[in-house]
Write a protein that holds these residues in place. Structure first.
Motif, PDB file in Angstrom:
ATOM      1  N   ILE A   1     -15.103 -37.152 -23.433  1.00 48.58           N
ATOM      2  CA  ILE A   1     -15.406 -38.500 -23.771  1.00 48.58           C
ATOM      3  C   ILE A   1     -17.063 -38.770 -24.136  1.00 48.58           C
ATOM      4  CG2 ILE A   1     -15.468 -40.936 -22.989  1.00 48.58           C
ATOM      5  CD1 ILE A   1     -13.041 -40.207 -21.096  1.00 48.58           C
ATOM      6  N   ALA A   2     -17.357 -39.283 -25.095  1.00 51.24           N
ATOM      7  CA  ALA A   2     -18.817 -39.426 -25.369  1.00 51.24           C
ATOM      8  C   ALA A   2     -18.796 -41.074 -25.431  1.00 51.24           C
ATOM      9  CB  ALA A   2     -18.958 -39.096 -26.751  1.00 51.24           C
ATOM     10  N   LEU A   3     -19.956 -41.584 -24.970  1.00 47.84           N
ATOM     11  CA  LEU A   3     -20.079 -42.837 -24.610  1.00 47.84           C
ATOM     12  C   LEU A   3     -21.591 -43.239 -24.300  1.00 47.84           C
ATOM     13  CD1 LEU A   3     -18.771 -43.708 -20.969  1.00 47.84           C
ATOM     14  CD2 LEU A   3     -19.546 -41.625 -21.942  1.00 47.84           C
TER      15      LEU A   3
ATOM     16  N   LYS B   1      -9.387 -32.526 -16.285  1.00 45.18           N
ATOM     17  CA  LYS B   1     -10.753 -32.343 -16.234  1.00 45.18           C
ATOM     18  C   LYS B   1     -11.625 -33.268 -17.372  1.00 45.18           C
ATOM     19  CE  LYS B   1      -9.566 -29.368 -13.535  1.00 45.18           C
ATOM     20  NZ  LYS B   1      -9.430 -29.305 -12.159  1.00 45.18           N
ATOM     21  N   ILE B   2     -12.373 -34.104 -17.053  1.00 45.69           N
ATOM     22  CA  ILE B   2     -13.143 -35.014 -17.748  1.00 45.69           C
ATOM     23  C   ILE B   2     -14.522 -34.385 -17.954  1.00 45.69           C
ATOM     24  CG2 ILE B   2     -13.803 -37.313 -17.947  1.00 45.69           C
ATOM     25  CD1 ILE B   2     -11.038 -37.235 -17.966  1.00 45.69           C
ATOM     26  N   ARG B   3     -14.912 -34.560 -19.238  1.00 49.64           N
ATOM     27  CA  ARG B   3     -16.250 -34.106 -19.605  1.00 49.64           C
ATOM     28  C   ARG B   3     -16.996 -35.196 -20.245  1.00 49.64           C
ATOM     29  NH1 ARG B   3     -14.625 -31.036 -16.561  1.00 49.64           N
ATOM     30  NH2 ARG B   3     -14.484 -28.480 -16.797  1.00 49.64           N
ATOM     31  N   MET B   4     -17.927 -35.654 -19.726  1.00 60.93           N
ATOM     32  CA  MET B   4     -18.744 -36.706 -20.252  1.00 60.93           C
ATOM     33  C   MET B   4     -19.882 -36.447 -20.976  1.00 60.93           C
ATOM     34  SD  MET B   4     -17.342 -39.704 -19.002  1.00 60.93           S
ATOM     35  CE  MET B   4     -16.095 -40.366 -17.810  1.00 60.93           C
ATOM     36  N   PHE B   5     -20.069 -37.043 -22.235  1.00 58.85           N
ATOM     37  CA  PHE B   5     -21.384 -36.647 -23.183  1.00 58.85           C
ATOM     38  C   PHE B   5     -21.935 -38.326 -23.114  1.00 58.85           C
ATOM     39  CE2 PHE B   5     -18.343 -33.526 -24.112  1.00 58.85           C
ATOM     40  CZ  PHE B   5     -19.093 -32.317 -24.348  1.00 58.85           C
ATOM     41  N   ALA B   6     -22.742 -38.576 -22.125  1.00 58.16           N
ATOM     42  CA  ALA B   6     -23.653 -39.721 -22.188  1.00 58.16           C
ATOM     43  C   ALA B   6     -24.741 -39.758 -23.217  1.00 58.16           C
ATOM     44  CB  ALA B   6     -24.038 -40.314 -20.873  1.00 58.16           C
ATOM     45  N   THR B   7     -24.589 -40.702 -24.167  1.00 58.22           N
ATOM     46  CA  THR B   7     -25.939 -40.660 -25.177  1.00 58.22           C
ATOM     47  C   THR B   7     -25.943 -41.983 -25.857  1.00 58.22           C
ATOM     48  OG1 THR B   7     -27.006 -39.631 -27.073  1.00 58.22           O
ATOM     49  CG2 THR B   7     -24.565 -39.484 -26.898  1.00 58.22           C
ATOM     50  N   ASP B   8     -27.253 -42.557 -25.902  1.00 57.51           N
ATOM     51  CA  ASP B   8     -27.357 -43.792 -26.780  1.00 57.51           C
ATOM     52  C   ASP B   8     -27.808 -43.388 -28.344  1.00 57.51           C
ATOM     53  OD1 ASP B   8     -26.888 -45.625 -24.876  1.00 57.51           O
ATOM     54  OD2 ASP B   8     -28.919 -45.237 -24.113  1.00 57.51           O
TER      55      ASP B   8
ATOM     56  N   ARG C   1     -16.020 -31.487 -30.575  1.00 59.58           N
ATOM     57  CA  ARG C   1     -14.716 -31.602 -30.067  1.00 59.58           C
ATOM     58  C   ARG C   1     -14.441 -32.645 -28.947  1.00 59.58           C
ATOM     59  NH1 ARG C   1     -13.391 -26.022 -27.529  1.00 59.58           N
ATOM     60  NH2 ARG C   1     -11.291 -27.160 -27.394  1.00 59.58           N
ATOM     61  N   ILE C   2     -14.890 -33.873 -29.597  1.00 61.48           N
ATOM     62  CA  ILE C   2     -14.791 -35.289 -28.528  1.00 61.48           C
ATOM     63  C   ILE C   2     -13.622 -35.573 -28.697  1.00 61.48           C
ATOM     64  CG2 ILE C   2     -15.774 -37.495 -27.998  1.00 61.48           C
ATOM     65  CD1 ILE C   2     -17.582 -34.976 -27.160  1.00 61.48           C
ATOM     66  N   ASP C   3     -12.774 -36.086 -27.589  1.00 62.84           N
ATOM     67  CA  ASP C   3     -11.356 -36.814 -27.714  1.00 62.84           C
ATOM     68  C   ASP C   3     -11.499 -38.506 -28.021  1.00 62.84           C
ATOM     69  OD1 ASP C   3      -9.482 -34.444 -27.198  1.00 62.84           O
ATOM     70  OD2 ASP C   3     -10.759 -34.380 -25.378  1.00 62.84           O
ATOM     71  N   ILE C   4     -12.462 -38.837 -27.320  1.00 61.09           N
ATOM     72  CA  ILE C   4     -12.628 -40.296 -27.223  1.00 61.09           C
ATOM     73  C   ILE C   4     -14.111 -40.620 -27.394  1.00 61.09           C
ATOM     74  CG2 ILE C   4     -12.366 -42.622 -26.103  1.00 61.09           C
ATOM     75  CD1 ILE C   4      -9.901 -41.333 -24.831  1.00 61.09           C
ATOM     76  N   VAL C   5     -14.457 -41.483 -28.437  1.00 55.95           N
ATOM     77  CA  VAL C   5     -15.969 -42.009 -28.550  1.00 55.95           C
ATOM     78  C   VAL C   5     -15.687 -43.479 -28.016  1.00 55.95           C
ATOM     79  CG1 VAL C   5     -17.915 -42.402 -30.103  1.00 55.95           C
ATOM     80  CG2 VAL C   5     -16.495 -40.228 -30.382  1.00 55.95           C
ATOM     81  N   ILE C   6     -16.545 -43.787 -27.197  1.00 55.16           N
ATOM     82  CA  ILE C   6     -16.787 -45.267 -26.496  1.00 55.16           C
ATOM     83  C   ILE C   6     -17.911 -45.808 -27.366  1.00 55.16           C
ATOM     84  CG2 ILE C   6     -16.574 -46.888 -24.987  1.00 55.16           C
ATOM     85  CD1 ILE C   6     -14.978 -45.038 -23.308  1.00 55.16           C
TER      86      ILE C   6
END
Length: 314
Positions: free
Chosen positions: A101-103, A127-134, A143-148
């Protein structure tokens, strides 16, 4: 591997079904084919292999030596193919494996933790992998499944899921307001110290309206700029100035009295929150996370109508 070999894989499946059923008639019925069609397929397979696989009699079918060997290996191949399908089926219908997840940084803290807490606790194999970025991120390359994201989505080939709208307003700490005074009109705002994000986004503009439909557009000069929301919130909480902040991300600070609204009778239009996926045929775990997010945002709207406004999902 050529086209003839791939065609024989189908014939192998029919052959194994005949052996398993004990007759061409029963095999034909289970496969939704005619008996003559099944017989023709078996004959074609024997012709291509150059060997007799079935010794046909009026009462039953007997495997030849070649047929016994071909059936043993062919059945193993069919079971391997079935196992491959089952593996895909498990991904499609189970909450296991890795989900990326990227958010934005602000949503990556308390909001997303609250939204997904039950899902994570109840499904230890997920298993959750978070990609926190502005900043921007390439969901395909990463390979991101969900972009918020928040704001107005840009045109892309990704699939769009509206999640709701987040309220925003001008906030300051009681320490700052005690030191610099409380603004009573939008015209007073330019006399105050402003903090903000260094990139253009949903928190950049200040367009205020009041109940009498009076509009005021403010373009403050930022004394301090930040490249992530959490840093901005922290500095506003420390009493260094005013800032437009998203109300969903500062619920804890509001509840503790660390941040208060400036000009509470004036309003700023909310900004949308949405999700993007790279495929319309998303695995079950992706769909489940999207459902949890929609449910969470709807609940926030019910708990705090001024802090979050839920948008219907198509």
């Amino acid at each position: 591997m050529d086209g003839h070999f791939l065609a024989r894989l189908k014939l192998n499946g029919i052959f194994c079904q005949v052996v398993d059923c004990g007759s061409m008639g029963k095999a034909a019925q289970s496969l939704g084919m005619t008996t003559s069609a099944v017989s023709q397929h078996i004959s074609r397979l024997e012709t291509e292999l150059g060997m007799t696989l079935l010794n046909r009699t009026t009462r039953k079918l007997n495997l030849s030596e070649a047929g016994e060997r071909y059936y043993a290996k062919g059945k193993t191949a069919l079971e391997a193919a079935k196992a491959a399908e089952n593996a895909v089926h498990e991904i499609k219908h189970s909450l296991a494996g890795t989900l990326r997840i990227a958010l934005p940084v602000g949503l990556s803290t308390q909001p997303i933790a609250q939204a997904l807490s039950s899902l994570i606790i109840d499904n230890p194999d997920l298993k959750i992998r978070m990609f926190a970025t502005d900043g921007t991120i390439d969901p395909i390359a990463e390979r991101i499944d969900i972009v918020i994201n928040v704001g107005t989505p840009k045109d892309s080939q990704l699939y769009f899921y509206p999640l709701g709208q987040s309220g925003k307003h001008i906030y300051a700490s009681p320490l700052y307001l005690a030191r610099r005074g409380y603004p009573t009109h939008p015209n007073d705002l330019l006399q105050h110290t402003w903090l903000g994000l260094g990139f253009k986004g949903v928190l950049s503009g200040v367009c205020l309206t009041c109940e009498e439909h009076t509009r005021a557009n403010i373009k403050p000069t930022l004394q301090m700029e930040f490249n992530d929301l959490n840093s901005l919130i922290s500095h506003v909480t420390q009493g260094l100035g005013l800032a437009v902040l998203p109300e969903l991300e500062i619920k804890a600070q509001r509840a503790r009295g660390e941040l208060v609204k400036v000009l509470p009778n004036w309003h700023i239009a909310p900004h949308p929150i949405y999700a993007l996926t790279t495929s319309h045929h998303a695995p079950f775990k992706v769909k489940k996370v999207l459902t949890e997010l929609k449910t969470y945002f709807a609940k926030q709207h019910q708990q705090d109508h001024n802090g979050f406004i839920h948008a219907p999902v198509d």
